[in-house]
Design a protein around this motif. Sequence first.
Motif, mmCIF file in Angstrom:
data_model
loop_
_atom_site.group_PDB
_atom_site.id
_atom_site.type_symbol
_atom_site.label_atom_id
_atom_site.label_comp_id
_atom_site.label_asym_id
_atom_site.label_seq_id
_atom_site.Cartn_x
_atom_site.Cartn_y
_atom_site.Cartn_z
ATOM 1 N N MET A 1 -18.491 -1.285 3.993
ATOM 2 C CA MET A 1 -17.137 -1.160 4.557
ATOM 3 C C MET A 1 -16.308 -0.178 3.741
ATOM 4 S SD MET A 1 -14.987 -4.530 3.251
ATOM 5 C CE MET A 1 -15.938 -5.769 4.104
ATOM 6 N N SER A 2 -15.298 0.397 4.378
ATOM 7 C CA SER A 2 -14.303 1.176 3.646
ATOM 8 C C SER A 2 -12.993 0.412 3.728
ATOM 9 C CB SER A 2 -14.153 2.571 4.250
ATOM 10 O OG SER A 2 -13.708 2.495 5.581
ATOM 11 N N LEU A 3 -12.451 0.060 2.561
ATOM 12 C CA LEU A 3 -11.241 -0.754 2.490
ATOM 13 C C LEU A 3 -10.226 -0.028 1.616
ATOM 14 C CD1 LEU A 3 -10.452 -3.919 3.194
ATOM 15 C CD2 LEU A 3 -10.687 -4.148 0.734
ATOM 16 N N ALA A 4 -9.070 0.296 2.160
ATOM 17 C CA ALA A 4 -8.034 0.984 1.380
ATOM 18 C C ALA A 4 -6.704 0.824 2.093
ATOM 19 C CB ALA A 4 -8.382 2.460 1.195
ATOM 20 N N GLY A 5 -5.640 1.286 1.420
ATOM 21 C CA GLY A 5 -4.302 1.077 1.979
ATOM 22 C C GLY A 5 -3.892 -0.356 1.688
ATOM 23 N N THR A 6 -2.711 -0.538 1.133
ATOM 24 C CA THR A 6 -2.271 -1.887 0.758
ATOM 25 C C THR A 6 -0.793 -2.063 1.075
ATOM 26 O OG1 THR A 6 -3.824 -1.900 -1.107
ATOM 27 C CG2 THR A 6 -2.069 -3.528 -1.161
ATOM 28 N N GLN A 7 -0.455 -3.188 1.662
ATOM 29 C CA GLN A 7 0.954 -3.577 1.749
ATOM 30 C C GLN A 7 1.054 -5.093 1.784
ATOM 31 O OE1 GLN A 7 3.017 -3.180 5.710
ATOM 32 N NE2 GLN A 7 1.478 -1.593 6.014
ATOM 33 N N LYS A 8 2.225 -5.611 1.432
ATOM 34 C CA LYS A 8 2.432 -7.059 1.383
ATOM 35 C C LYS A 8 2.475 -7.610 2.805
ATOM 36 C CE LYS A 8 5.037 -10.511 -1.114
ATOM 37 N NZ LYS A 8 6.048 -10.769 -2.116
ATOM 38 N N THR B 1 -6.635 -3.648 10.768
ATOM 39 C CA THR B 1 -5.876 -4.296 9.694
ATOM 40 C C THR B 1 -6.502 -5.644 9.379
ATOM 41 O OG1 THR B 1 -3.855 -3.225 10.455
ATOM 42 C CG2 THR B 1 -3.596 -5.097 8.984
ATOM 43 N N VAL B 2 -6.708 -5.913 8.086
ATOM 44 C CA VAL B 2 -7.278 -7.200 7.667
ATOM 45 C C VAL B 2 -6.377 -7.826 6.605
ATOM 46 C CG1 VAL B 2 -9.680 -6.646 8.207
ATOM 47 C CG2 VAL B 2 -8.780 -6.072 5.947
ATOM 48 N N LEU B 3 -6.411 -9.144 6.544
ATOM 49 C CA LEU B 3 -5.602 -9.900 5.592
ATOM 50 C C LEU B 3 -6.481 -10.311 4.416
ATOM 51 C CD1 LEU B 3 -2.748 -11.261 5.281
ATOM 52 C CD2 LEU B 3 -3.727 -13.260 6.407
ATOM 53 N N ALA B 4 -6.024 -10.008 3.191
ATOM 54 C CA ALA B 4 -6.745 -10.428 1.985
ATOM 55 C C ALA B 4 -5.726 -11.086 1.057
ATOM 56 C CB ALA B 4 -7.403 -9.239 1.306
ATOM 57 N N GLY B 5 -5.691 -12.424 1.061
ATOM 58 C CA GLY B 5 -4.664 -13.130 0.298
ATOM 59 C C GLY B 5 -3.313 -12.867 0.936
ATOM 60 N N ASN B 6 -2.364 -12.405 0.118
ATOM 61 C CA ASN B 6 -1.037 -12.092 0.658
ATOM 62 C C ASN B 6 -0.865 -10.583 0.868
ATOM 63 O OD1 ASN B 6 -1.098 -11.462 -2.013
ATOM 64 N ND2 ASN B 6 0.915 -12.268 -2.517
ATOM 65 N N LEU B 7 -2.007 -9.869 0.929
ATOM 66 C CA LEU B 7 -1.960 -8.417 1.128
ATOM 67 C C LEU B 7 -2.683 -8.029 2.418
ATOM 68 C CD1 LEU B 7 -2.752 -7.065 -2.460
ATOM 69 C CD2 LEU B 7 -0.529 -7.476 -1.433
ATOM 70 N N LEU B 8 -2.239 -6.915 2.985
ATOM 71 C CA LEU B 8 -2.905 -6.328 4.157
ATOM 72 C C LEU B 8 -3.592 -5.041 3.736
ATOM 73 C CD1 LEU B 8 0.027 -6.735 6.705
ATOM 74 C CD2 LEU B 8 -2.088 -8.059 6.715
ATOM 75 N N HIS B 9 -4.780 -4.797 4.318
ATOM 76 C CA HIS B 9 -5.505 -3.548 4.055
ATOM 77 C C HIS B 9 -6.012 -2.988 5.386
ATOM 78 C CE1 HIS B 9 -5.622 -4.591 -0.207
ATOM 79 N NE2 HIS B 9 -6.172 -5.753 0.100
ATOM 80 N N LEU B 10 -6.397 -1.713 5.351
ATOM 81 C CA LEU B 10 -7.103 -1.101 6.492
ATOM 82 C C LEU B 10 -8.591 -1.105 6.172
ATOM 83 C CD1 LEU B 10 -4.791 1.941 7.287
ATOM 84 C CD2 LEU B 10 -5.424 0.148 8.902
ATOM 85 N N ARG B 11 -9.399 -1.469 7.185
ATOM 86 C CA ARG B 11 -10.848 -1.579 6.940
ATOM 87 C C ARG B 11 -11.656 -1.021 8.107
ATOM 88 N NH1 ARG B 11 -13.277 -7.436 6.580
ATOM 89 N NH2 ARG B 11 -14.433 -7.024 8.493
ATOM 90 N N SER B 12 -12.709 -0.289 7.772
ATOM 91 C CA SER B 12 -13.717 0.116 8.770
ATOM 92 C C SER B 12 -15.053 -0.460 8.334
ATOM 93 C CB SER B 12 -13.819 1.643 8.845
ATOM 94 O OG SER B 12 -12.604 2.195 9.290
#
Length: 405
Positions: free
Chosen positions: A224-231, A277-288
């Motif tokens: 997977m490619s996971l990057a980009g982060t926001q609350k 967009t995926v949820l990881a804990g209290n953060l959101l990331h973009l994933r392919s």
Amino acid sequence: MHTQVAINHTKTEIIQLLLQLGLTSGGSFAIWRKPKSNTVEIVLNETAEAIKVDLNLENLEPGFIVHPFADQADKKAYFIKANKYFAFELDKQLASDELPEWAKVQLSNQETLSPEEIRELLINQTLISKVKTSKLSEDKTHFIQLVQEGIKAIQHNTLEKVVPARTKTISIPADFNLSCTLLSLMDSYPNAFINFFHLPHVGTWIGASPETLIETKGDIFTTMSLAGTQKATGDNPLKSVAWTQKEIEEQALVSRYIVSCFKKIRLREYEEHGPKTVLAGNLLHLRSDFKINMQETGFPELGSIMLGLLHPTSAVCGMPRREAHDFLQEFEGFDRSFFSGFIGPVNIQGSTSIYVNLRTATLHDNEATLYAGAGVTEDSDPEKEWEETELKCDIIGKFIQKPSV
């Protein structure tokens, strides 16, 4: 004849027993739960001396692999061989007579330890861990300067992206309960790889990684490619999220790098899904997500090949990889150790699952050192990147510091 009555254990008690088995064995062990799974697994090797292995995953015996961020001179990884293995389902009660024979034998010679005694045992065993952080890695001013240097290098076209990291050290509270902490992480982060591993004289780590590096099961390979982060904010963060161009481009860079690795080995048939967009804990990331049939494409050893090509990923190092790596070696100012390296079970129950070691902390001398990095591009704001690392540190830190339930 005296017969022992089978006692039903709660999941907290089972994890406490597993920790007791590991910490009293004098050897190396790992406990984990994979993303979206209900199964907790443990591997244990009673020898105190750390084992190192070549990165030929397909030929390795069952076990748990641990590789630091930086390449080792010997090109090898630490390995916890599954001399002993056990798995149990979190939603089922387990009777004492359902424990494996090796566990029953070991526990028969011991009193059951309390959470406080397990904490004491853990602290005593981590006094000798080698944690090589520096005052620099904790310092906000240093991190802000690091981000500024990264932006400068990008503006000069030396780099496209770089991922500087930092540490934050917190005290382990007197009522710290390791089994409760692990269970709380499992409950709170169902989509993460929850892990705890202990290598005597090397290190003791706990984490909740959101990122799969490579996975093989049967003929299927995934990454997977996971990057980009926001609350994550609001009642439905997945629906209300808006991504900036900076974050979209940051994630696209990682995807392009994976595709370039496929091209390098002339692999043309792959499925790509995302970004989403995926949820990881209290953060959101973009994933392919990427998927390949190793049999049909004629790449039976794709796991090992891609591991060599992908690590360290642009999500933890930067782009171009060599230049970003050299920049971090020059300016970062501390040894990342296993943070942003890779960890995971190898050839266990027919599959290999390797994760990037993110959202992680090393436990040592009554303290926990948390690690976090932030993806820096030309549009980065140094203050915001610092805030992002604070949020990432909190993902594990709050579970270590909160009183046990």
